[in-house]
Design a protein around this motif. Structure first.
Motif, PDB file in Angstrom:
ATOM      1  N   GLU A   1     -65.309  18.384 -44.186  1.00  0.00           N
ATOM      2  CA  GLU A   1     -66.785  18.490 -44.465  1.00  0.00           C
ATOM      3  C   GLU A   1     -67.650  17.806 -43.347  1.00  0.00           C
ATOM      4  O   GLU A   1     -68.446  18.391 -43.106  1.00  0.00           O
ATOM      5  N   VAL A   2     -66.884  17.012 -42.598  1.00  0.00           N
ATOM      6  CA  VAL A   2     -67.503  16.561 -41.070  1.00  0.00           C
ATOM      7  C   VAL A   2     -67.749  17.687 -40.175  1.00  0.00           C
ATOM      8  O   VAL A   2     -68.821  17.683 -39.669  1.00  0.00           O
ATOM      9  N   ALA A   3     -66.585  18.382 -40.060  1.00  0.00           N
ATOM     10  CA  ALA A   3     -66.434  19.244 -39.056  1.00  0.00           C
ATOM     11  C   ALA A   3     -67.531  20.456 -39.283  1.00  0.00           C
ATOM     12  O   ALA A   3     -68.150  20.981 -38.575  1.00  0.00           O
ATOM     13  N   GLU A   4     -67.486  20.703 -40.576  1.00  0.00           N
ATOM     14  CA  GLU A   4     -68.612  21.905 -41.297  1.00  0.00           C
ATOM     15  C   GLU A   4     -69.798  21.392 -40.910  1.00  0.00           C
ATOM     16  O   GLU A   4     -70.762  22.356 -40.507  1.00  0.00           O
ATOM     17  N   THR A   5     -70.267  20.302 -41.397  1.00  0.00           N
ATOM     18  CA  THR A   5     -71.655  19.706 -41.092  1.00  0.00           C
ATOM     19  C   THR A   5     -72.051  19.633 -39.635  1.00  0.00           C
ATOM     20  O   THR A   5     -73.031  20.175 -39.251  1.00  0.00           O
ATOM     21  N   LYS A   6     -71.117  19.425 -38.762  1.00  0.00           N
ATOM     22  CA  LYS A   6     -71.353  19.606 -37.306  1.00  0.00           C
ATOM     23  C   LYS A   6     -71.791  20.718 -36.862  1.00  0.00           C
ATOM     24  O   LYS A   6     -72.711  20.909 -36.066  1.00  0.00           O
ATOM     25  N   VAL A   7     -70.993  21.756 -37.062  1.00  0.00           N
ATOM     26  CA  VAL A   7     -70.969  23.016 -36.854  1.00  0.00           C
ATOM     27  C   VAL A   7     -72.381  23.732 -37.369  1.00  0.00           C
ATOM     28  O   VAL A   7     -73.220  24.247 -36.377  1.00  0.00           O
ATOM     29  N   MET A   8     -72.832  23.417 -38.654  1.00  0.00           N
ATOM     30  CA  MET A   8     -74.105  23.670 -39.118  1.00  0.00           C
ATOM     31  C   MET A   8     -75.266  23.080 -38.346  1.00  0.00           C
ATOM     32  O   MET A   8     -76.046  23.564 -37.935  1.00  0.00           O
ATOM     33  N   ARG A   9     -75.264  21.853 -37.682  1.00  0.00           N
ATOM     34  CA  ARG A   9     -76.170  20.982 -37.102  1.00  0.00           C
ATOM     35  C   ARG A   9     -76.179  21.812 -35.686  1.00  0.00           C
ATOM     36  O   ARG A   9     -77.352  22.011 -35.232  1.00  0.00           O
ATOM     37  N   VAL A  10     -75.167  22.417 -35.143  1.00  0.00           N
ATOM     38  CA  VAL A  10     -75.300  22.998 -33.897  1.00  0.00           C
ATOM     39  C   VAL A  10     -75.983  24.360 -33.850  1.00  0.00           C
ATOM     40  O   VAL A  10     -76.828  24.694 -33.274  1.00  0.00           O
ATOM     41  N   MET A  11     -75.365  25.202 -35.027  1.00  0.00           N
ATOM     42  CA  MET A  11     -75.925  26.339 -35.079  1.00  0.00           C
ATOM     43  C   MET A  11     -77.621  26.422 -35.491  1.00  0.00           C
ATOM     44  O   MET A  11     -78.262  27.230 -35.116  1.00  0.00           O
ATOM     45  N   ASP A  12     -77.700  25.433 -36.340  1.00  0.00           N
ATOM     46  CA  ASP A  12     -79.132  25.126 -36.744  1.00  0.00           C
ATOM     47  C   ASP A  12     -80.200  25.106 -35.353  1.00  0.00           C
ATOM     48  O   ASP A  12     -81.058  25.662 -35.284  1.00  0.00           O
ATOM     49  N   ALA A  13     -79.775  24.036 -34.601  1.00  0.00           N
ATOM     50  CA  ALA A  13     -80.378  23.666 -33.508  1.00  0.00           C
ATOM     51  C   ALA A  13     -80.348  25.067 -32.527  1.00  0.00           C
ATOM     52  O   ALA A  13     -81.420  25.342 -31.910  1.00  0.00           O
ATOM     53  N   ALA A  14     -79.531  25.577 -32.312  1.00  0.00           N
ATOM     54  CA  ALA A  14     -79.297  26.709 -31.614  1.00  0.00           C
ATOM     55  C   ALA A  14     -80.491  27.852 -31.920  1.00  0.00           C
ATOM     56  O   ALA A  14     -81.134  28.094 -31.214  1.00  0.00           O
ATOM     57  N   GLN A  15     -80.311  27.952 -33.078  1.00  0.00           N
ATOM     58  CA  GLN A  15     -81.365  28.954 -33.659  1.00  0.00           C
ATOM     59  C   GLN A  15     -82.779  28.563 -33.606  1.00  0.00           C
ATOM     60  O   GLN A  15     -83.567  29.503 -33.043  1.00  0.00           O
ATOM     61  N   LYS A  16     -83.086  27.337 -33.931  1.00  0.00           N
ATOM     62  CA  LYS A  16     -84.305  26.887 -33.799  1.00  0.00           C
ATOM     63  C   LYS A  16     -85.031  27.110 -32.405  1.00  0.00           C
ATOM     64  O   LYS A  16     -86.091  27.286 -32.146  1.00  0.00           O
ATOM     65  N   ASN A  17     -83.901  27.032 -31.285  1.00  0.00           N
ATOM     66  CA  ASN A  17     -84.541  27.107 -29.863  1.00  0.00           C
ATOM     67  C   ASN A  17     -84.146  28.471 -29.383  1.00  0.00           C
ATOM     68  O   ASN A  17     -84.172  28.609 -28.148  1.00  0.00           O
ATOM     69  N   GLN A  18     -83.834  29.368 -30.127  1.00  0.00           N
ATOM     70  CA  GLN A  18     -83.675  30.783 -29.874  1.00  0.00           C
ATOM     71  C   GLN A  18     -82.518  30.981 -28.689  1.00  0.00           C
ATOM     72  O   GLN A  18     -82.420  31.490 -27.866  1.00  0.00           O
ATOM     73  N   HIS A  19     -81.292  30.123 -28.996  1.00  0.00           N
ATOM     74  CA  HIS A  19     -80.253  30.138 -28.055  1.00  0.00           C
ATOM     75  C   HIS A  19     -79.073  30.788 -28.768  1.00  0.00           C
ATOM     76  O   HIS A  19     -78.724  30.576 -30.071  1.00  0.00           O
ATOM     77  N   PRO A  20     -78.280  31.677 -28.013  1.00  0.00           N
ATOM     78  CA  PRO A  20     -77.116  32.286 -28.758  1.00  0.00           C
ATOM     79  C   PRO A  20     -75.472  31.379 -28.966  1.00  0.00           C
ATOM     80  O   PRO A  20     -74.978  31.954 -29.223  1.00  0.00           O
ATOM     81  N   LEU A  21     -75.915  30.083 -28.541  1.00  0.00           N
ATOM     82  CA  LEU A  21     -74.722  29.084 -28.562  1.00  0.00           C
ATOM     83  C   LEU A  21     -74.020  29.380 -29.736  1.00  0.00           C
ATOM     84  O   LEU A  21     -74.436  29.300 -31.034  1.00  0.00           O
ATOM     85  N   GLN A  22     -72.625  29.488 -29.808  1.00  0.00           N
ATOM     86  CA  GLN A  22     -71.782  29.613 -30.846  1.00  0.00           C
ATOM     87  C   GLN A  22     -70.779  28.193 -31.004  1.00  0.00           C
ATOM     88  O   GLN A  22     -70.328  27.814 -30.074  1.00  0.00           O
ATOM     89  N   CYS A  23     -70.573  27.769 -32.122  1.00  0.00           N
ATOM     90  CA  CYS A  23     -69.762  26.641 -32.647  1.00  0.00           C
ATOM     91  C   CYS A  23     -68.803  27.141 -33.902  1.00  0.00           C
ATOM     92  O   CYS A  23     -69.504  27.661 -34.681  1.00  0.00           O
ATOM     93  N   VAL A  24     -67.646  26.889 -33.357  1.00  0.00           N
ATOM     94  CA  VAL A  24     -66.812  27.287 -34.543  1.00  0.00           C
ATOM     95  C   VAL A  24     -65.588  26.065 -35.066  1.00  0.00           C
ATOM     96  O   VAL A  24     -65.553  25.240 -34.317  1.00  0.00           O
ATOM     97  N   LEU A  25     -65.143  26.373 -36.202  1.00  0.00           N
ATOM     98  CA  LEU A  25     -63.958  25.584 -36.378  1.00  0.00           C
ATOM     99  C   LEU A  25     -62.543  26.158 -36.448  1.00  0.00           C
ATOM    100  O   LEU A  25     -62.611  27.360 -36.313  1.00  0.00           O
ATOM    101  N   GLU A  26     -61.873  25.204 -36.238  1.00  0.00           N
ATOM    102  CA  GLU A  26     -60.279  25.755 -35.990  1.00  0.00           C
ATOM    103  C   GLU A  26     -59.378  24.617 -36.738  1.00  0.00           C
ATOM    104  O   GLU A  26     -59.545  23.634 -36.472  1.00  0.00           O
ATOM    105  N   LYS A  27     -58.607  25.162 -37.651  1.00  0.00           N
ATOM    106  CA  LYS A  27     -57.734  24.128 -38.324  1.00  0.00           C
ATOM    107  C   LYS A  27     -56.506  23.483 -37.507  1.00  0.00           C
ATOM    108  O   LYS A  27     -56.123  24.333 -36.558  1.00  0.00           O
TER     109      LYS A  27
END
Ligand code: TYC
Length: 135
Positions: A108-134
């Motif tokens: 849950e923590v990892a997922e929330t962090k990925v969402m925060r990164v992707m959200d900030a990237a989208q709002k600033n129109q950057h193509p930054l990608q952040c992913v989870l890996e087990k």
């Protein structure tokens, strides 16, 4: 279990043995633990640790050609609580090798962090990608 001749726990006077008080049986010493009882029955079971460790997930940043370095550094400081030194180190790792690890967290923590990164990237129109890996 045969019945006891009398209830020694009730502190009844001893019969004519000269003992002169309540019976005290060997092994009756109370060590203060709850449920102490020499007649306790049960099945011996293997003890297992009761808490299960959660599955852990790596959060990874991926490189691209457009996201500014400073933005990645800021994300690492804000979302992953990295020092400026660590944030630059991880950013350079991603820039040079294509991928870098931001941290390891329960799902849950990892997922929330990925969402925060992707959200900030989208709002600033950057193509930054952040992913989870087990892990
Ligand atoms: N490669 C990007 C640049 O040259 C910087 C960058 C670093 C982008 C890390 C994404 O996850 C990243 N501006």
């Amino acid at each position: 279990m045969p019945p006891l001749p009398f209830d020694y726990r009730a502190g009844k006077p001893a019969p004519a043995t000269g003992q002169g008080g309540a019976w005290k049986l060997v092994g009756d010493e109370d060590d203060g633990r709850q449920g102490d009882d020499e007649f306790e029955t049960g099945v011996a079971t293997k003890t297992r640790p009761r808490t299960k460790r959660p599955n852990m997930f790596k959060v990874l940043l991926l490189n691209d050609d457009y996201t500014p370095m400073e933005f990645v550094v800021a994300i690492l400081q804000e979302v992953f609580n990295k020092s400026q030194d660590d944030a630059w180190h991880i950013t350079m790792q991603v820039h040079q090798h294509g991928v870098g690890q931001c941290g390891v967290f329960p799902y849950e923590v990892a997922e929330t962090k990925v969402m925060r990164v992707m959200d900030a990237a989208q709002k600033n129109q950057h193509p930054l990608q952040c992913v989870l890996e087990k892990q």
